[in-house]
Scaffold this active site. Sequence first.
Site, PDB file in Angstrom:
ATOM      1  N   GLU A  36      35.123  31.019 -23.542  1.00  0.00           N
ATOM      2  CA  GLU A  36      35.202  29.931 -23.548  1.00  0.00           C
ATOM      3  C   GLU A  36      36.645  29.938 -22.705  1.00  0.00           C
ATOM      4  O   GLU A  36      37.675  30.429 -23.371  1.00  0.00           O
ATOM      5  CB  GLU A  36      35.475  28.951 -24.768  1.00  0.00           C
ATOM      6  CG  GLU A  36      35.011  27.926 -24.933  1.00  0.00           C
ATOM      7  CD  GLU A  36      34.961  27.022 -26.328  1.00  0.00           C
ATOM      8  OE1 GLU A  36      35.624  26.045 -26.327  1.00  0.00           O
ATOM      9  OE2 GLU A  36      34.693  27.814 -27.205  1.00  0.00           O
ATOM     10  N   ARG A 262      32.648  41.286 -35.822  1.00  0.00           N
ATOM     11  CA  ARG A 262      33.709  40.966 -35.257  1.00  0.00           C
ATOM     12  C   ARG A 262      34.708  41.984 -35.660  1.00  0.00           C
ATOM     13  O   ARG A 262      34.915  42.460 -36.709  1.00  0.00           O
ATOM     14  CB  ARG A 262      34.103  39.492 -35.093  1.00  0.00           C
ATOM     15  CG  ARG A 262      34.586  39.022 -36.563  1.00  0.00           C
ATOM     16  CD  ARG A 262      34.667  37.755 -36.379  1.00  0.00           C
ATOM     17  NE  ARG A 262      35.711  37.189 -35.378  1.00  0.00           N
ATOM     18  CZ  ARG A 262      35.462  36.218 -34.559  1.00  0.00           C
ATOM     19  NH1 ARG A 262      34.261  35.802 -34.405  1.00  0.00           N
ATOM     20  NH2 ARG A 262      36.401  35.777 -33.647  1.00  0.00           N
ATOM     21  N   LYS A 272      42.152  32.254 -31.086  1.00  0.00           N
ATOM     22  CA  LYS A 272      42.998  31.801 -29.925  1.00  0.00           C
ATOM     23  C   LYS A 272      43.711  30.432 -30.371  1.00  0.00           C
ATOM     24  O   LYS A 272      44.898  30.370 -29.915  1.00  0.00           O
ATOM     25  CB  LYS A 272      41.932  31.272 -28.879  1.00  0.00           C
ATOM     26  CG  LYS A 272      41.400  32.554 -27.967  1.00  0.00           C
ATOM     27  CD  LYS A 272      40.714  31.796 -26.778  1.00  0.00           C
ATOM     28  CE  LYS A 272      39.194  31.897 -27.303  1.00  0.00           C
ATOM     29  NZ  LYS A 272      38.184  31.682 -26.237  1.00  0.00           N
TER      30      LYS A 272
HETATM   31  P1  ATP Z   1      38.427  33.001 -31.276  1.00  0.00           P
HETATM   32  O1  ATP Z   1      37.773  32.776 -32.499  1.00  0.00           O
HETATM   33  O2  ATP Z   1      39.600  34.066 -31.351  1.00  0.00           O
HETATM   34  O3  ATP Z   1      39.114  31.584 -30.509  1.00  0.00           O
HETATM   35  P2  ATP Z   1      36.033  32.785 -29.862  1.00  0.00           P
HETATM   36  O4  ATP Z   1      35.087  33.698 -30.403  1.00  0.00           O
HETATM   37  O5  ATP Z   1      35.994  31.422 -30.019  1.00  0.00           O
HETATM   38  O6  ATP Z   1      37.540  33.180 -30.073  1.00  0.00           O
HETATM   39  P3  ATP Z   1      35.264  32.982 -26.864  1.00  0.00           P
HETATM   40  O7  ATP Z   1      35.698  32.760 -25.981  1.00  0.00           O
HETATM   41  O8  ATP Z   1      34.009  31.887 -27.570  1.00  0.00           O
HETATM   42  O9  ATP Z   1      36.116  33.125 -28.224  1.00  0.00           O
HETATM   43  O10 ATP Z   1      34.700  34.518 -27.275  1.00  0.00           O
HETATM   44  C1  ATP Z   1      34.147  35.070 -26.135  1.00  0.00           C
HETATM   45  C2  ATP Z   1      33.386  36.282 -26.770  1.00  0.00           C
HETATM   46  O11 ATP Z   1      34.296  37.033 -27.365  1.00  0.00           O
HETATM   47  C3  ATP Z   1      32.202  35.920 -27.688  1.00  0.00           C
HETATM   48  O12 ATP Z   1      30.878  36.592 -27.399  1.00  0.00           O
HETATM   49  C4  ATP Z   1      32.642  36.616 -29.060  1.00  0.00           C
HETATM   50  O13 ATP Z   1      31.631  36.727 -29.965  1.00  0.00           O
HETATM   51  C5  ATP Z   1      33.670  37.446 -28.666  1.00  0.00           C
HETATM   52  N1  ATP Z   1      34.565  37.742 -29.804  1.00  0.00           N
HETATM   53  C6  ATP Z   1      35.675  36.817 -29.938  1.00  0.00           C
HETATM   54  N2  ATP Z   1      36.369  37.468 -31.091  1.00  0.00           N
HETATM   55  C7  ATP Z   1      35.792  38.778 -31.462  1.00  0.00           C
HETATM   56  C8  ATP Z   1      36.369  39.506 -32.254  1.00  0.00           C
HETATM   57  N3  ATP Z   1      37.354  39.359 -33.237  1.00  0.00           N
HETATM   58  N4  ATP Z   1      35.643  40.823 -32.275  1.00  0.00           N
HETATM   59  C9  ATP Z   1      34.475  41.070 -31.375  1.00  0.00           C
HETATM   60  N5  ATP Z   1      34.305  40.059 -30.344  1.00  0.00           N
HETATM   61  C10 ATP Z   1      34.751  38.909 -30.357  1.00  0.00           C
HETATM   62 MG    MG Z   2      34.424  30.062 -29.343  1.00  0.00          MG
END
Ligand code: ATP
Ligand code: MG
Length: 550
Positions: A36, A262, A272
């Site tokens: 995102e 994760r 984020k």
């Molecule tokens: P955050 O919770 O840190 O804001 P998010 O999951 O909302 O992260 P996205 O931009 O939606 O951020 O994530 C892009 C991809 O990265 C998704 O497929 C998500 O599953 C993966 N991802 C995010 N955080 C992790 C993590 N700690 N370990 C493994 N994969 C991750």
């Molecule tokens: Mg997200």
Amino acid sequence: MADVIEMTNFIHDIIDHDLETKKYGDREILTRFPPEPNGYLHIGHAKSICLNFMTAQKYHGACNLRYDDTNPVKEEVEYIDSIEADVRWLGFQWKERLWASDYFDEMYECAVTLIKKGKAFVCDFNAEQIRENRGTLTEAGKESPYRNRSVEENLRLFEEMREGKYADGEKVLRAKIDMASPNINMRDPVIYRIAHVAHHNTGNKWCIYPMYDFAHPIEDAIEGITHSICTLEFEDHRPLYDWVLREVGKWPAPPQQIEFARLNITNTVMSKRYLKALVDEGAVEGWDDPRMPTIAGIRRRGYTPEAVRDFCERIGVAKANSTVDVAQLEACVRDDLKLRVENRNVVENPIKVIITNYPEDRTEEMAIENNREVPEMGDRMVPFSRELWVDGDDFMEVPARKYFRLFPGNEVRFKGAYFLTCNEVIKNDSGEIVELHCTYDPDTRSGTEGANRKVKGTIHWVDAKTAEKIRIRNYDYLMIENDETGENELNPDSLVESRGYAEPLLGQAQPGERFQFFRKGYYICDELSSEEEKVFNKIVGLKSSFKVKK
Ligand code: ATP
Ligand code: MG
């Protein structure tokens, strides 16, 4: 592209099986990384990037970069640029760069298909009413009174939602599945909502936007993704993912969602939103502050893409959540730098040494090895003369037990030069040490017979006349773990700056160049460096500071 490493894990087992059974015919294995665009990527994303791209590489397939922009928020060009720079820095190249919002028309058509099949309905409940009727883990939910609207009415109302007849929250489109399902995600989930908000890509064309659980499977299917790898919290959403694709029915071999745990790392907060707050509050210098777990931060810190990829490999892919010790990441960085970077002599908290029996006008050029473990890296010439600097840690006026470095009366080897004995400690009126008066043994020059004599301590030094004054940014963890609450809190000492003296060669260092400061650790020349002053970030110490918790 990064080297292909022969890794295997449960995800690859699934793919192997799908290839054997020709589930996707002759199609290539296609994965995607779907960020995102609402912040900078962090080390958790790096795990997902490595997994998706390396899996594609292993199977000679490809990986798409898809911006998951179904939420109508302002596009931040800064975030998009950073995401692409980060993926490239990690060593990967996407097949296509795509935007989920480009599929809005097709998603709308899919919703209409569901309505026509009697599989979706317009509901007048607001968010609270929906929540109240959803039931609990032990109790079934209640069916909405709007659930049995006719197909015609649903089509008309959905069309009116799209036309902007209703206010935000006044109506939603829900999938008609099963209010008694043990899986709450299947209890007539909302698939479209009204939001009178402009979208960076589609402008004011839409005032209804698809929900993630409806949009994501369609995005994957449109692109021909074979394996949609996501994190564990989506495991309970998989039945809905499959339901959407099955009921829309457009895709004969729909993508397979696979969940993995994760990445969590000790002393590290990966969210984020949280990281953005640190930036906004000024708790750090920016998204690329070397203490940040963002990819931009660890890059500026001096970590290498090879080390990050190696780390992601070593920790493997798990099916259950756990926390990895940050020391494991640091070990990968150390292992990578050990054989690649040259040594330089640098002292902090410097103490002046005067060699009273060394000629005043003499300077010798000492050949010192650049990397003891890699002889091919050769020697460099380092000036040595009567006045030197030594590190504050390498002198004790009253030596502790087993202290073999410099103290009054003791002889030590000055690495690559001579043996010196400390004879006298000179102090100023306030009792502070200003100089150490030493003598050298001319028969112990490095490389000669005399240097073979045994001496217990070896220290490094910097020639005072030619020394380069540098600024050193010593980093500790940004977060400390509070033992009582288990929560993380900001470490007030995460950055300690110091000045030091370096051998003259370091004055030529360019931003991005890495070195081992002999006996101290690994450092990278930072972009803050100017002609007047070079600035170095500490990447990681020489030894693991990892302590087993009692
Ligand atoms: P955050 O919770 O840190 O804001 P998010 O999951 O909302 O992260 P996205 O931009 O939606 O951020 O994530 C892009 C991809 O990265 C998704 O497929 C998500 O599953 C993966 N991802 C995010 N955080 C992790 C993590 N700690 N370990 C493994 N994969 C991750
Ligand atoms: Mg997200």
